[in-house]
Design an enzyme around this catalytic site. Structure first.
Site, PDB file in Angstrom:
ATOM      1  N   GLU A  15      34.761  39.376  35.644  1.00  0.00           N
ATOM      2  CA  GLU A  15      34.410  38.699  36.904  1.00  0.00           C
ATOM      3  C   GLU A  15      33.397  39.587  37.598  1.00  0.00           C
ATOM      4  OE1 GLU A  15      35.424  35.747  37.792  1.00  0.00           O
ATOM      5  OE2 GLU A  15      36.948  35.430  36.259  1.00  0.00           O
ATOM      6  N   CYS A  35      31.472  38.970  46.599  1.00  0.00           N
ATOM      7  CA  CYS A  35      30.713  38.679  45.374  1.00  0.00           C
ATOM      8  C   CYS A  35      30.001  37.333  45.448  1.00  0.00           C
ATOM      9  CB  CYS A  35      31.640  38.716  44.175  1.00  0.00           C
ATOM     10  SG  CYS A  35      33.024  37.595  44.322  1.00  0.00           S
TER      11      CYS A  35
END
Ligand code: NAD
Length: 478
Positions: free
Chosen positions: A228, A262
């Site tokens: 991720e 993110c």
């Protein structure tokens, strides 16, 4: 906690190339997993309930740790970390039985009277690497999926968020037995363990440099990895957009955790005819949300450490400041800063910003924006503000990205039915809700043939050269 790049000398000799403390955890978890206890759905549900109790009992301590590490207000800490976990646990408890039940898939008629099913099994031992920016959420959310799938888990916490990491170590030790869930903090030793021991899955959230180190170590044992990662997530505003709404949602999404998110919009493309009006709304909402002096506002998060603060401060030299640009060294805060006239080869435009700075580029033709973005690495997120269905379809049909929103930012993460993850350079694999259960499970595909009928004569020898009927069947009937 030692820093990941400076291996400390182990006090006790390594066992099979692994630090003894970690080796003991791995051995205990292997032994526990072999008992088959985690295959029991009731056991998994109990662990999820324990996790929920751990969080509810210690909510104040968790919020305080998040405030110490990142300056998050209780409201933001609850909204973006604890609340998301409450929701994920409840969602998982609600659907776990359904997710785990075997799923029937179609069976072609030539296999009649067989049927076909997919079965779900735990992967075994899992190592989760969590980053510092949402140090609670991004450690616990994958852990929920891992528990749900019946694995034993080691959670490797980040050294850059020391208060949350220390607290999570204490809580996980207090509420769970190390033989099925353990917290760990030494990155260097964790990577060594992955290199020397096979795991069912390594689940990593963080930057791409470390992702390469981890993938390489996992490949030694053919351990599967989920990555991720991040990257530069674009945001586009066309001239039909509701500019007020766009400004409100971009300021809100960009300033969550002071941009250290993110999926935060990294840079903005805006139709030149609406730029000035949009900037006016940005100023209005910025002042409304954070008052005139965000660097002194205790509800506005801080930059995680001095190194990241300096990295961000240096970006301010890469263009002209349109709005903001305030920095406060003492509180490690940087205000929302819109920049323009940026050199496209600058660091600001070649690295993920991961802070409250938003480069702004103007356009007159959205096709040029699409062509430019197609040449860049595929981002984790993409945001588009428009009222035009044609523009929406054009962007969605021509650009690849992990997740995103039309007319909003970041909020896609609030839907547990939407799988989350990157694509290309922004990551491999998906989680959240059912996607998380699937990722942390191993799937067995099984053909169930009844023992009373055997209807296919073509599969059995002796084989001769008269394969004409077979050929007709494969060409025209299958
Ligand atoms: P980080 O420094 O906390 O590192 C992530 C994990 O790797 C931590 O557990 C850390 O201890 C470990 N680590 C660090 N150096 C290591 C090494 N040399 N060897 C082994 N392990 C090591 O986090 P970061 O990398 O600064 O995270 C920021 C990046 O993460 C950004 O690119 C961001 O976009 C990305 N991110 C992605 C997601 C997502 O869900 N896709 C979420 C958050 C952050």
């Amino acid at each position: 906690m030692n820093t990941p790049n400076t291996p400390k000398k182990p006090e006790k000799p390594e066992i099979n190339g692994i630090a003894p403390e970690l080796y003991e955890i791995i051995s205990a978890q292997r032994e526990f997993f072999a008992t088959g206890k985690t295959r029991d759905i009731a056991f998994r549900r109990q662990l999820l309930l324990n996790l929920r109790m751990m969080i509810r009992d210690n909510e104040g301590l968790i919020l305080e740790a998040l405030r110490a590490d990142l300056g998050k207000s209780y409201h933001e800490g609850y909204l973006t970390e604890i609340g998301m976990i409450e929701q994920e646990i409840n969602h998982t408890l609600r659907y776990l039985k359904v997710w785990n039940s075997p799923k029937t898939v179609a069976t072609p008629y030539y296999l009649f009277p067989s049927s076909s099913k997919k079965y779900y099994h735990p992967r075994g031992l899992v190592m989760i690497f969590a980053p510092w920016n949402y140090p609670f959420l991004l450690a616990i959310q994958p852990l929920i999926s891992s528990i749900a799938a019946g694995n034993c888990t080691i959670v490797k916490l980040s050294e850059h968020s020391p208060r949350t990491t220390r607290l999570l170590c204490e809580l996980i030790d207090k509420y769970f037995d190390r033989e099925y869930i353990a917290a760990y903090t030494d990155s260097f030793e964790a990577v060594k363990a992955i290199r020397h021991e096979p795991f069912g899955l390594v689940f990593y959230t963080g930057g791409s440099t470390v992702a390469r180190i981890i993938s390489k170590a996992a490949a030694t044992q053919l351990t599967p990895v989920v990555l991720e990662l991040g990257g530069k997530s674009p945001c586009i505003i066309d001239k039909t957009a509701n500019l007020r709404l766009a400004a409100r949602r971009i300021v809100c999404g960009k300033l969550l955790n002071a941009g250290q998110t993110c999926v935060a919009p990294d840079y903005l493309y805006i139709d030149s005819s609406v730029k000035e009006e949009f900037i006016g709304y940005v100023k209005e909402y910025h002042d409304k949300f954070y008052q005139a002096a965000p660097c002194e506002n205790k509800f506005y998060p801080k930059i995680i450490n001095r190194m990241h603060f300096e990295r961000l401060r240096n970006y301010l030299k890469d263009g002209t400041i349109l709005f903001g640009g305030e920095v406060n060294e003492d509180t490690c805060r940087i205000s929302l800063t819109l920049m323009e006239k940026i050199d496209r080869d600058s660091k600001l435009m070649s690295e993920e910003i991961f802070g409250p700075i938003l480069p702004v580029f103007e356009f007159n033709d959205i096709n040029i924006v699409i062509n430019t973005l197609r040449k860049r690495p595929k981002p984790l997120a993409l945001y588009l503000f428009t009222k035009s269905r044609d523009t929406r379809d054009m962007v969605l049909n021509n650009l690849d990205f992990g997740c995103g929103c039309i007319n909003d930012t970041v909020i896609q993460l609030a839907n547990p039915h939407l799988p989350f993850g990157g694509i290309g350079e922004s990551g491999i694999g998906r989680y959240h809700g059912k996607a998380g259960f699937d990722t942390f499970s191993a799937e067995s595909s099984v053909l169930l043939a009844p023992s009373h009928a055997d209807l296919n004569p073509f599969r059995y020898p002796p084989f001769d050269d008269s394969y004409g009927v077979l050929k007709l069947i494969f060409r025209y009937l299958i």
